[in-house]
Design a protein around this motif. Structure first.
Motif, PDB file in Angstrom:
ATOM      1  N   GLN A  14       0.828  -1.202   0.000  1.00 33.46           N
ATOM      2  CA  GLN A  14       0.000   0.000   0.000  1.00 33.46           C
ATOM      3  C   GLN A  14       0.866   1.257   0.000  1.00 33.46           C
ATOM      4  O   GLN A  14       0.578   2.220  -0.717  1.00 33.46           O
ATOM      5  N   LEU A  15       1.923   1.227   0.809  1.00 33.45           N
ATOM      6  CA  LEU A  15       2.830   2.376   0.904  1.00 33.45           C
ATOM      7  C   LEU A  15       3.547   2.604  -0.425  1.00 33.45           C
ATOM      8  O   LEU A  15       3.721   3.743  -0.862  1.00 33.45           O
ATOM      9  N   GLY A  32     -11.260  -6.116   0.009  1.00 30.81           N
ATOM     10  CA  GLY A  32     -10.809  -5.862   1.371  1.00 30.81           C
ATOM     11  C   GLY A  32      -9.330  -5.629   1.530  1.00 30.81           C
ATOM     12  O   GLY A  32      -8.796  -5.735   2.638  1.00 30.81           O
ATOM     13  N   THR A  33      -8.626  -5.295   0.434  1.00 32.93           N
ATOM     14  CA  THR A  33      -7.177  -5.088   0.521  1.00 32.93           C
ATOM     15  C   THR A  33      -6.816  -3.634   0.798  1.00 32.93           C
ATOM     16  O   THR A  33      -5.638  -3.275   0.805  1.00 32.93           O
ATOM     17  N   GLY A  34      -7.816  -2.782   1.007  1.00 31.54           N
ATOM     18  CA  GLY A  34      -7.541  -1.409   1.411  1.00 31.54           C
ATOM     19  C   GLY A  34      -7.327  -0.435   0.274  1.00 31.54           C
ATOM     20  O   GLY A  34      -6.538   0.497   0.401  1.00 31.54           O
ATOM     21  N   LYS A  35      -8.053  -0.616  -0.831  1.00 32.53           N
ATOM     22  CA  LYS A  35      -7.857   0.288  -1.968  1.00 32.53           C
ATOM     23  C   LYS A  35      -8.311   1.714  -1.648  1.00 32.53           C
ATOM     24  O   LYS A  35      -7.714   2.678  -2.134  1.00 32.53           O
ATOM     25  N   THR A  36      -9.353   1.851  -0.813  1.00 34.76           N
ATOM     26  CA  THR A  36      -9.798   3.192  -0.435  1.00 34.76           C
ATOM     27  C   THR A  36      -8.711   3.902   0.359  1.00 34.76           C
ATOM     28  O   THR A  36      -8.443   5.087   0.161  1.00 34.76           O
ATOM     29  N   ARG A  37      -8.066   3.154   1.241  1.00 34.93           N
ATOM     30  CA  ARG A  37      -6.965   3.732   2.030  1.00 34.93           C
ATOM     31  C   ARG A  37      -5.824   4.163   1.117  1.00 34.93           C
ATOM     32  O   ARG A  37      -5.213   5.216   1.333  1.00 34.93           O
ATOM     33  N   VAL A  38      -5.554   3.361   0.078  1.00 34.62           N
ATOM     34  CA  VAL A  38      -4.496   3.716  -0.878  1.00 34.62           C
ATOM     35  C   VAL A  38      -4.881   4.981  -1.643  1.00 34.62           C
ATOM     36  O   VAL A  38      -4.050   5.876  -1.847  1.00 34.62           O
ATOM     37  N   HIS A 256       0.522  -5.226  -6.911  1.00 37.73           N
ATOM     38  CA  HIS A 256      -0.527  -6.107  -6.415  1.00 37.73           C
ATOM     39  C   HIS A 256      -0.604  -5.993  -4.887  1.00 37.73           C
ATOM     40  O   HIS A 256       0.395  -6.227  -4.197  1.00 37.73           O
ATOM     41  N   LEU A 257      -1.774  -5.605  -4.381  1.00 37.62           N
ATOM     42  CA  LEU A 257      -1.971  -5.605  -2.929  1.00 37.62           C
ATOM     43  C   LEU A 257      -2.201  -7.048  -2.479  1.00 37.62           C
ATOM     44  O   LEU A 257      -3.049  -7.745  -3.028  1.00 37.62           O
ATOM     45  N   GLU A 258      -1.456  -7.491  -1.491  1.00 40.66           N
ATOM     46  CA  GLU A 258      -1.437  -8.910  -1.123  1.00 40.66           C
ATOM     47  C   GLU A 258      -2.115  -9.221   0.204  1.00 40.66           C
ATOM     48  O   GLU A 258      -2.472 -10.368   0.466  1.00 40.66           O
ATOM     49  N   LEU A 259      -2.295  -8.223   1.055  1.00 42.33           N
ATOM     50  CA  LEU A 259      -2.904  -8.448   2.366  1.00 42.33           C
ATOM     51  C   LEU A 259      -4.360  -7.974   2.350  1.00 42.33           C
ATOM     52  O   LEU A 259      -4.663  -6.888   1.863  1.00 42.33           O
ATOM     53  N   SER A 280      -2.994 -16.083  -4.238  1.00 46.44           N
ATOM     54  CA  SER A 280      -3.739 -16.080  -2.983  1.00 46.44           C
ATOM     55  C   SER A 280      -3.597 -14.731  -2.288  1.00 46.44           C
ATOM     56  O   SER A 280      -2.676 -13.959  -2.555  1.00 46.44           O
ATOM     57  N   LEU A 281      -4.553 -14.453  -1.420  1.00 47.26           N
ATOM     58  CA  LEU A 281      -4.499 -13.264  -0.568  1.00 47.26           C
ATOM     59  C   LEU A 281      -4.331 -13.714   0.873  1.00 47.26           C
ATOM     60  O   LEU A 281      -4.904 -14.721   1.277  1.00 47.26           O
ATOM     61  N   ARG A 282      -3.535 -12.983   1.637  1.00 44.26           N
ATOM     62  CA  ARG A 282      -3.313 -13.335   3.034  1.00 44.26           C
ATOM     63  C   ARG A 282      -4.185 -12.445   3.913  1.00 44.26           C
ATOM     64  O   ARG A 282      -4.059 -11.218   3.897  1.00 44.26           O
ATOM     65  N   SER A 283      -5.058 -13.079   4.654  1.00 46.10           N
ATOM     66  CA  SER A 283      -5.994 -12.322   5.481  1.00 46.10           C
ATOM     67  C   SER A 283      -5.382 -11.935   6.825  1.00 46.10           C
ATOM     68  O   SER A 283      -4.694 -12.737   7.454  1.00 46.10           O
ATOM     69  N   GLN A 284      -5.687 -10.725   7.242  1.00 47.83           N
ATOM     70  CA  GLN A 284      -5.289 -10.252   8.566  1.00 47.83           C
ATOM     71  C   GLN A 284      -6.452 -10.357   9.562  1.00 47.83           C
ATOM     72  O   GLN A 284      -6.322  -9.992  10.724  1.00 47.83           O
TER      73      GLN A 284
END
Length: 577
Positions: A14-15, A32-38, A256-259, A280-284
């Motif tokens: 994201q950073l 749910g990978t935080g695209k709005t935050r990006v 690619h956002l992965e989390l 795959s995506l890694r869920s937090q």
């Protein structure tokens, strides 16, 4: 979140996207990978680096999403934030107003279909108007627009429809984009923005892509999207443009956002199993998720079970629970945290009946007849009060004598306050509807948007834009409208062949739509199907959807319990010995 925290809160990928300083950027952002935050962090960083907010354009797909982005950025800049975050259609509307120097009267789909029917009648065409209207709109989503392969009746209907719009100085949604493209093609101004950021890129249609291409002649573009969530093919959208972007906007960096932060790992793994060779995506989210599939004898039993399950999850708020003293007074989940998703509105009647019977409040943010009637008739009234195209709007509103008298009274207040002090009861009496909690809040927002220069026909184009009225109620909505939203508890019903996937639909897009539905939950999702379902008045035998087979290994399968009939025991004469 403070300015100091916005960048610190980002993960590594994201950073990287937020701080990227190259030319064009494509961010692949799964659910749910935080695209709005990006989006927020990247916009913030550009402004902090010295880019004037007036030279940045942020485009998303619903007014609701645009409003949420706007609020987040205004908080970061202590409400001193001149950047306008908008949708394609809203920006095109204001662009046309600034270039044509006159009023742009925007009609919604309901009004468009009404005028299209008039065009077909004038041409003596007896084809189904709804289908013909959808075909014309689909053709007009591609650029360049080409009617050469369309049936002759469709060309005639389209030409007459366009003439009717011009005669009343009206624009439909597609006109906003197309007319903007025509102005840009003839414009000598090659520099509108330095940076353009586009959310939900996978949902662009051909005319929207061309609109973006022309707007960004000397701008750097950030595109954010996920091809697995491309679900608007019926509007002419295609994930193809995500690949095309890399060619047309070269050089282009791809990240690619992965989390993922919304869905638990079990839900993510199940959803990704619908596709082959997907990373795959890694869920937090470490919640122990429920992914339950339950089948029922018929759609009524399915609906009753959903209502009872919601009643249980929310702490027993139904009439039945309260009458029987089953409520605990401890709400486990608020109703606003629960969502019921449907593929097609043909399945929702039993659901609505069961919710009403159980006394469970709900909101149905779909473009149904009652909503269309409210939004369209409000638009006619506002235009009458503004004294624009009055004869047309009076004919369409068709007010009675009492309503005409009220309109005359309203004109004075309208000119003074632009609706600020108008009686909502009076407005609803004019448009012929009863006032309720939803209607009252809707009118407040419609007047507020109108004062900001956003017509009611544009402010509520998408189903999502009807949300946000702060009602503690279960949300019942289409999966198409749910994209970008999340709920702790989700019910997705009607998981049957012919319904989901829908008959004759593109199976690839149906699979993506199922993926979107699964990934709306942050906690638990309940999938249901029925063996018998009444569709268009006829009872049909149903079969479980092929998508369920893809989820084997992830599902908890529950079978409907068949009541066991008690055997009648014959009384016997007692023996003496």
């Amino acid at each position: 979140m403070s300015q100091e925290d916005i960048l610190k809160s980002l993960n590594e990928k994201q950073l990287e996207a937020a701080l990227f300083e190259g030319k064009n950027l494509l961010v692949q952002a799964g659910p749910g990978t935080g695209k709005t935050r990006v989006l927020v962090a990247r916009t913030y960083n550009l402004i902090k680096k010295g880019i004037s907010p007036e030279r940045i354009l942020v485009i998303t797909f619903t007014n609701k999403a645009a409003g949420e982005l706007q609020k987040r950025l205004e908080c970061l800049f202590e409400n001193k934030f001149p950047l306008k975050i908008t949708t394609f259609h809203s920006w095109a509307y204001h662009f046309l107003k600034s270039n044509k120097k006159d009023t742009i009267n925007v009609i919604d789909d309901n009004e468009g279909l009404f005028l299209f029917k008039k065009a077909m009648k004038k041409e003596g065409i007896e084809e189904a108007p709804q289908k013909a209207f959808e075909l014309i709109r689909l053709i007009r989503q591609n650029w360049p627009i080409d009617f050469s392969k369309a049936p002759s009746f469709l060309k005639r209907a389209n030409n007459t429809y366009r003439n009717i719009l011009r005669s009343f100085d009206l624009f439909d949604y597609d006109d906003l984009i197309i007319e903007s493209i025509n102005i840009l093609l003839s414009s000598k101004n090659d520099s509108f923005f330095n940076h353009i950021l586009v959310d939900e890129f996978q949902d662009l249609s051909g005319i929207q892509y061309e609109f973006l291409r022309l707007l960004s002649k000397n701008a750097l573009v950030t595109a954010i999207g996920d091809k697995k969530q491309a679900i608007y093919g019926f509007r002419g959208a295609t994930p193809h443009f995500m690949e095309q972007f890399k060619k047309d906007f070269s050089p282009c960096k791809e990240i690619h956002l992965e989390l993922a932060y919304r869905c638990p790992q079990k839900i993510l793994d199940a959803a990704l199993s619908l596709f082959s060779n997907e990373p795959s995506l890694r869920s937090q989210n470490k919640i122990n998720a429920q992914l339950v599939f339950k089948t029922f004898q018929d759609s009524e039993k399915e609906a009753n079970w959903i209502a009872k399950k919601i009643d249980s999850i929310s702490g027993g708020i139904s009439f039945e629970s309260m009458n029987q003293g089953l409520t605990t007074g401890e709400v486990q989940r608020s109703l606003s945290e629960i969502c019921i998703l449907f593929r097609s509105r043909v399945t929702i009647s039993p659901i609505i009946s069961s919710l009403k019977k159980a006394g469970i409040p709900f909101i149905l943010p779909q473009k149904d007849d009652s909503f269309e009637r409210l939004s369209t008739r409000l638009w006619h009234l506002f235009e009458i009060l503004e004294e624009r195209n009055e004869s047309y709007h009076m004919e369409r509103l068709n007010p009675g004598q009492r309503a005409k008298e009220l309109i005359i009274q309203l004109r004075k207040d309208w000119k003074k306050s632009k609706g600020q002090f108008l009686s909502k009861e009076t407005i609803l009496e004019i448009v012929g509807l009863k006032i309720g909690q939803f209607e009252e809040r809707f009118i407040d927002r419609a007047i507020l948007n109108h004062k900001k220069g956003v017509p009611v026909t544009l402010a509520y184009r998408e189903e999502q834009d009807q949300l946000g009225f702060e009602l503690d109620a279960v949300t019942v909505m289409s999966i198409h409208a749910s994209k970008g939203l999340e709920f702790p508890i989700v019910f997705m019903h009607g998981i049957e062949e012919g319904i989901f996937p829908w008959k004759d639909a593109d199976i690839s897009e149906e699979r993506r739509l199922f993926f979107v539905g699964l990934t709306r939950t942050s906690e638990s999702i309940f999938l249901t199907s029925a063996k018998k379902r009444k569709i268009y008045g006829k009872t049909a035998l149903q079969h479980v959807s092929q998508f369920i087979k893809s989820l084997e290994g992830f599902l908890t399968v529950e079978k409907q319990k068949t009541p066991i009939k008690k055997r009648s025991i014959k009384k016997r004469q007692k023996k003496l010995f």
